[in-house]
Design a protein around this motif. Sequence first.
Motif, PDB file in Angstrom:
ATOM      1  N   ALA A  54      55.877  50.954  11.128  1.00 47.48           N
ATOM      2  CA  ALA A  54      55.655  50.200  12.364  1.00 47.48           C
ATOM      3  C   ALA A  54      56.171  50.979  13.566  1.00 47.48           C
ATOM      4  CB  ALA A  54      56.333  48.837  12.280  1.00 47.48           C
ATOM      5  N   GLU A  58      54.182  52.472  16.896  1.00 43.83           N
ATOM      6  CA  GLU A  58      54.666  52.216  18.258  1.00 43.83           C
ATOM      7  C   GLU A  58      54.840  53.509  19.051  1.00 43.83           C
ATOM      8  OE1 GLU A  58      58.692  50.542  20.473  1.00 43.83           O
ATOM      9  OE2 GLU A  58      58.261  49.909  18.412  1.00 43.83           O
ATOM     10  N   ARG A 192      47.424  46.197  14.961  1.00 45.16           N
ATOM     11  CA  ARG A 192      48.661  46.954  14.732  1.00 45.16           C
ATOM     12  C   ARG A 192      49.244  46.756  13.329  1.00 45.16           C
ATOM     13  NH1 ARG A 192      52.872  48.343  19.389  1.00 45.16           N
ATOM     14  NH2 ARG A 192      51.471  48.897  21.106  1.00 45.16           N
ATOM     15  N   PRO A 193      49.396  45.517  12.831  1.00 50.05           N
ATOM     16  CA  PRO A 193      49.944  45.371  11.480  1.00 50.05           C
ATOM     17  C   PRO A 193      49.041  45.936  10.392  1.00 50.05           C
ATOM     18  CG  PRO A 193      49.286  43.243  12.385  1.00 50.05           C
ATOM     19  CD  PRO A 193      49.227  44.210  13.499  1.00 50.05           C
ATOM     20  N   THR A 196      49.810  49.580  10.358  1.00 53.18           N
ATOM     21  CA  THR A 196      51.135  49.746   9.743  1.00 53.18           C
ATOM     22  C   THR A 196      51.048  49.657   8.227  1.00 53.18           C
ATOM     23  OG1 THR A 196      52.239  48.840  11.700  1.00 53.18           O
ATOM     24  CG2 THR A 196      53.468  48.794   9.630  1.00 53.18           C
ATOM     25  N   ARG A 197      50.305  48.678   7.744  1.00 56.10           N
ATOM     26  CA  ARG A 197      50.173  48.520   6.283  1.00 56.10           C
ATOM     27  C   ARG A 197      49.460  49.720   5.665  1.00 56.10           C
ATOM     28  NH1 ARG A 197      45.980  46.938   3.544  1.00 56.10           N
ATOM     29  NH2 ARG A 197      44.968  45.904   5.312  1.00 56.10           N
ATOM     30  N   GLN A 200      51.851  52.596   5.497  1.00 50.69           N
ATOM     31  CA  GLN A 200      52.804  52.408   4.407  1.00 50.69           C
ATOM     32  C   GLN A 200      52.160  52.763   3.062  1.00 50.69           C
ATOM     33  OE1 GLN A 200      53.663  48.288   5.166  1.00 50.69           O
ATOM     34  NE2 GLN A 200      55.593  48.744   6.212  1.00 50.69           N
TER      35      GLN A 200
END
Length: 204
Positions: A54, A58, A192-193, A196-197, A200
């Motif tokens: 995350a 950013e 955004r999430p 991020t996922r 990851q």
Amino acid sequence: MFVLTVDQRASTRRGDLVPELLDRLAPYEERTGVVIAFDRTVGDEVQAVLDDAALVVEVALTLGRWGGWSTGLGIGQVLPGPDGRLPRVSREASGSAFVHARAAVERAKTRGNPVPLAVEGPDPAAAGEVEALLRLLLAVGARRTPAGWEAVDALARVGGTQKDAARDLGISEQAVSQRLRASLWSEEAAVRPVVTRLLQEADA
């Protein structure tokens, strides 16, 4: 882990902006997820190691908003030194993440690239998905008006609702809503999430 390699664009014309960039990035040094803080590596290039997806998103979007920099994101291993610990500065570190970051920043510097960001990792398909979404978010940000950014920044600053942002800016809640809608803020917040996922998973 993740390595961000950032290279200044048009440095011969603009002069050395690395000290200014490091000052602007300094607040990130205290953030959880920064393994090795941003530092100059060579010439007009800076680099850092992070382990929080995350935060990587950013920082990448923030660098894109500031403009003037090519960003390479490498996914992979960061190897410890002979003492079993990571070096204090990235230029003394090694590992596949650095190799991928180097390849990524070189590709990001390609002339005519409208969004100077690239992502490389052990799984090219996964890295490509992350790159595509980050570039999309950066393109959205690049088209956001100053008034739109003012509303987005106010919303982040107050950490509350559009009503709080309106009070902070001294404008109506309706005006804030209109600015955020025109800025595609809710769409960015939803993506955004997902990025991020995927990041990851690419590092898994």
